[in-house]
Motif scaffolding. Structure first.
Motif, short mmCIF file in Angstrom:
data_model
loop_
_atom_site.label_atom_id
_atom_site.label_comp_id
_atom_site.label_asym_id
_atom_site.label_seq_id
_atom_site.Cartn_x
_atom_site.Cartn_y
_atom_site.Cartn_z
N PHE A 8 58.90 50.55 66.31
CA PHE A 8 58.26 51.59 65.70
C PHE A 8 56.55 51.66 66.12
O PHE A 8 56.27 50.78 66.15
CB PHE A 8 58.65 51.59 64.22
N ASP A 10 52.90 52.12 64.58
CA ASP A 10 52.41 52.11 63.43
C ASP A 10 50.90 52.28 63.85
O ASP A 10 50.20 51.18 64.11
CB ASP A 10 52.66 50.87 62.59
N SER A 11 50.47 53.32 63.18
CA SER A 11 48.64 53.49 63.47
C SER A 11 47.94 52.58 62.65
O SER A 11 46.64 52.35 62.71
CB SER A 11 48.27 55.03 63.34
N THR A 13 48.51 49.35 62.16
CA THR A 13 48.65 47.80 62.93
C THR A 13 47.54 47.93 64.05
O THR A 13 47.82 48.78 65.06
CB THR A 13 50.16 47.77 63.23
N VAL A 92 56.48 46.37 66.73
CA VAL A 92 55.52 47.10 66.13
C VAL A 92 54.64 47.78 67.09
O VAL A 92 53.65 46.73 67.78
CB VAL A 92 54.90 46.68 64.94
N GLY A 94 51.19 48.99 67.77
CA GLY A 94 50.31 49.35 67.05
C GLY A 94 49.09 49.91 67.83
O GLY A 94 49.00 50.36 69.00
#
Length: 105
Positions: A8, A10-11, A13, A92, A94
């Motif tokens: 996924f 995640d801005s 991270t 993730v 990021g």
């Protein structure tokens, strides 16, 4: 792509976090290269350019390339660049990935 692998975006991270199997496969060659440098804690721009790219294959035939200029991020207080990768239970994507692409949410 591995159909059992979930990821996924995640801005919030800052790093690229990877499940253990992918983290070790990707980070080992990078760390081996860095550890062979005269100053592994503070690589030069020319040395950074020699590090491998990270290729992320997503469903639907989408392939993302993350260069060392992106996954190596400045560290305070020295400003020397360090690896922004880490292990996690899931993948993730990021800041390290988001900086390399125009991202629309």
């Amino acid at each position: 792509p591995d159909p059992a692998c979930t990821s996924f975006v995640d801005s919030g991270t800052s790093a690229l976090l990877l499940s253990p199997q992918y983290f070790h496969a990707i980070s080992s060659p990078i760390m081996d290269h860095l550890n062979a440098l005269p100053e592994p804690a503070c690589p030069t721009e020319a040395e950074l350019a020699q590090l491998p790219n990270i290729t992320i294959e997503l469903a639907g035939g989408v392939t993302l390339q993350v260069t060392s200029q992106t996954y190596m991020q400045p560290r305070a207080p020295t400003g020397c660049k360090g690896v922004s990768l880490g292990p996690h239970t899931q993948n993730v994507l990021g800041q390290v990935v988001l900086e390399a692409y125009y991202t629309v949410f």
